[in-house]
Scaffold this motif. Structure first.
Motif, PDB file in Angstrom:
ATOM      1  N   LYS A  13       0.834  -1.205   0.000  1.00  0.00           N
ATOM      2  CA  LYS A  13       0.000   0.000   0.000  1.00  0.00           C
ATOM      3  C   LYS A  13       0.866   1.250   0.000  1.00  0.00           C
ATOM      4  CE  LYS A  13      -4.352   1.004  -0.111  1.00  0.00           C
ATOM      5  NZ  LYS A  13      -5.202   0.451  -1.164  1.00  0.00           N
ATOM      6  N   TYR A 156     -13.393  -0.975   7.154  1.00  0.00           N
ATOM      7  CA  TYR A 156     -12.086  -1.262   6.557  1.00  0.00           C
ATOM      8  C   TYR A 156     -11.585  -2.646   6.971  1.00  0.00           C
ATOM      9  CZ  TYR A 156     -11.292   3.260   4.365  1.00  0.00           C
ATOM     10  OH  TYR A 156     -11.373   4.351   3.530  1.00  0.00           O
ATOM     11  N   HIS A 170      -2.729  -7.286   3.291  1.00  0.00           N
ATOM     12  CA  HIS A 170      -3.942  -6.471   3.351  1.00  0.00           C
ATOM     13  C   HIS A 170      -4.135  -5.811   4.719  1.00  0.00           C
ATOM     14  CE1 HIS A 170      -4.772  -9.317  -0.001  1.00  0.00           C
ATOM     15  NE2 HIS A 170      -5.242  -8.218  -0.555  1.00  0.00           N
ATOM     16  N   GLN A 173      -4.540  -2.005   4.551  1.00  0.00           N
ATOM     17  CA  GLN A 173      -5.899  -1.646   4.136  1.00  0.00           C
ATOM     18  C   GLN A 173      -6.861  -1.769   5.318  1.00  0.00           C
ATOM     19  OE1 GLN A 173      -7.507  -4.164   1.041  1.00  0.00           O
ATOM     20  NE2 GLN A 173      -9.604  -3.523   1.469  1.00  0.00           N
ATOM     21  N   GLN A 176      -6.775   1.243   7.803  1.00  0.00           N
ATOM     22  CA  GLN A 176      -6.949   2.619   7.323  1.00  0.00           C
ATOM     23  C   GLN A 176      -7.991   3.387   8.131  1.00  0.00           C
ATOM     24  OE1 GLN A 176      -7.298   3.275   3.043  1.00  0.00           O
ATOM     25  NE2 GLN A 176      -6.061   1.460   2.680  1.00  0.00           N
TER      26      GLN A 176
END
Length: 409
Positions: A13, A156, A170, A173, A176
């Motif tokens: 990310k 999220y 992940h 993510q 977040q």
């Protein structure tokens, strides 16, 4: 880490955002005078300064003055590393890799009319619906912000799950929503609204701790978020305690204590004790002190049956000592320390006190007793011998000092 393969060391990310920054022209300029130290400006929510140090193709060090502290590398560093690799200059005195006159998004937006800005935002929202959630949360009313934060954090987390599990790729993510909530809490604190800062930070804890049960946090990102929330809460309480009304103090104390009492911290007791330490800032109210002491007594009773009973016992006793030091003074604290002298941390506190009082013979006695009590723990035995050596040195007992030195591990 080499410039040629720095992606291996960063979260996907972060890399994605860094590359997007570069492509959008957010690396405003990049200069060097010695082919070792590269300086850059990156246009983000503010203009951030980034410094990269290279030894040939090896990244020796990287620095950015943005507030991101979840991992070593932020998106601004990633953007500059991409720029360096793509546009590394030939050797010369001072080289500008990206021309300063190239405009970043910030400068472009500043020159737009209000109507144009609204249109731009609405167009972006239509293409990227996620931005709408961010804006709605950012500008939610005080009455709605806790509910909005809980919803955002969980959304999220749920979105990052695959078959009920969140893998390390992940995890960024998943976090977040928590990250946005803590950034809002930081902004609240800077604006002087410490109460909202505490409550928003508190909102992050339970969902992220629960998430740890079904995620791979091998890089420590989730733990970093939790520690960030705890530090922010502590800072907010300390900064504004004198300005809180008694009612506000009680509200915050009970919210923090309620969080610490949750069973989900049975397997994450360090964070429970961090929460309880924040509670010790509210000891000026006797009613709140009694509630905290009652909670510590309850934990002490339960510690006898837990799998890590010795550790829990020590942590509770240290919290009780903290209360005594703040409320009853040095003599009461000293008495409590000696009552718990067989806990190594308390023995070290007693030794420090006796050194302060120049009672070196008491130090020697404490150390000799410690060596006997902790004979199965080589590290502690070494500590007691070193303290004893220092005490002999202060007493001028050269012969005993020599004997003690010979017995060092």
């Amino acid at each position: 880490m080499k410039l040629t393969n720095f992606e291996q060391w960063m979260d996907d990310k972060i890399l994605e955002r860094g590359l997007a920054y570069l492509k959008k022209g957010k690396v405003l300029n990049l200069t060097t005078s010695d082919e070792i130290h590269y300086k850059a400006l990156v246009d983000g929510s503010e203009v951030y300064h980034v410094d990269i140090y290279l030894n040939d193709e090896v990244v020796v060090n990287a620095y950015c003055d943005c507030p991101y502290d979840l991992n070593e590398y932020c998106k601004h560093k990633a953007a500059v590393l991409y720029a360096l690799r793509e546009k590394k200059p030939e050797k010369e005195g001072v080289t500008t890799i990206v021309k300063p006159e190239e405009k970043g998004v910030r400068s472009i937006l500043l020159n737009q009319t209000k109507e144009n800005l609204i249109k731009i935002i609405l167009d972006v929202i239509e293409e990227f619906p996620d931005i709408e959630k961010r804006l709605m949360f950012q500008f939610s009313s005080d009455e709605e912000e806790i509910t909005s934060a809980k919803k955002l954090i969980q959304e999220y987390i749920n979105r990052a799950k695959h078959r009920g599990f969140i893998d390390w790729r992940h995890l960024g993510q998943a976090l977040q929503g928590a990250e946005m909530t803590l950034q809002k809490a930081r902004n609240k604190l800077e604006m002087g609204n410490s109460q909202s800062a505490v409550l928003l930070s508190l909102t992050v804890l339970s969902p992220v701790v629960k998430m740890l049960q079904h995620s791979d946090d091998s890089d420590g990102s989730a733990g970093g978020i939790i520690n960030w929330a705890l530090r922010l809460m502590d800072e907010a309480v300390i900064a504004s305690l004198d300005f809180f009304s008694e009612q506000d103090q009680k509200k915050l104390f009970e919210a923090i204590l309620k969080e610490a009492q949750k069973t989900l911290y049975n397997d994450w007791s360090d964070w429970r004790y961090d929460l309880l330490r924040i509670c010790t800032h509210f000891l000026n109210q006797k009613e709140l002190r009694k509630k905290l002491e009652k909670q510590l007594d309850t934990l002490l009773e339960k510690a006898g049956t837990s799998w890590n009973a010795k550790y829990d016992h020590k942590e509770v006793k240290l919290l009780q000592l903290d209360i005594i030091e703040k409320c009853e003074g040095l003599e009461a604290a000293k008495q409590f320390i000696y009552e718990n002298i067989n806990i190594s941390e308390f023995r070290k506190k007693a030794i420090a006190l006796e050194f302060q009082l120049e009672e070196y013979k008491k130090v020697v006695q404490l150390c000799i007793e410690g060596e006997a009590v902790d004979k199965d723990y080589r590290g502690l035995v070494k500590d007691w011998k070193e303290y004893r050596y220092k005490a002999y040195e202060m007493l001028g007992e050269v012969e005993e000092q020599t004997i003690s030195e010979r017995t060092f591990i």
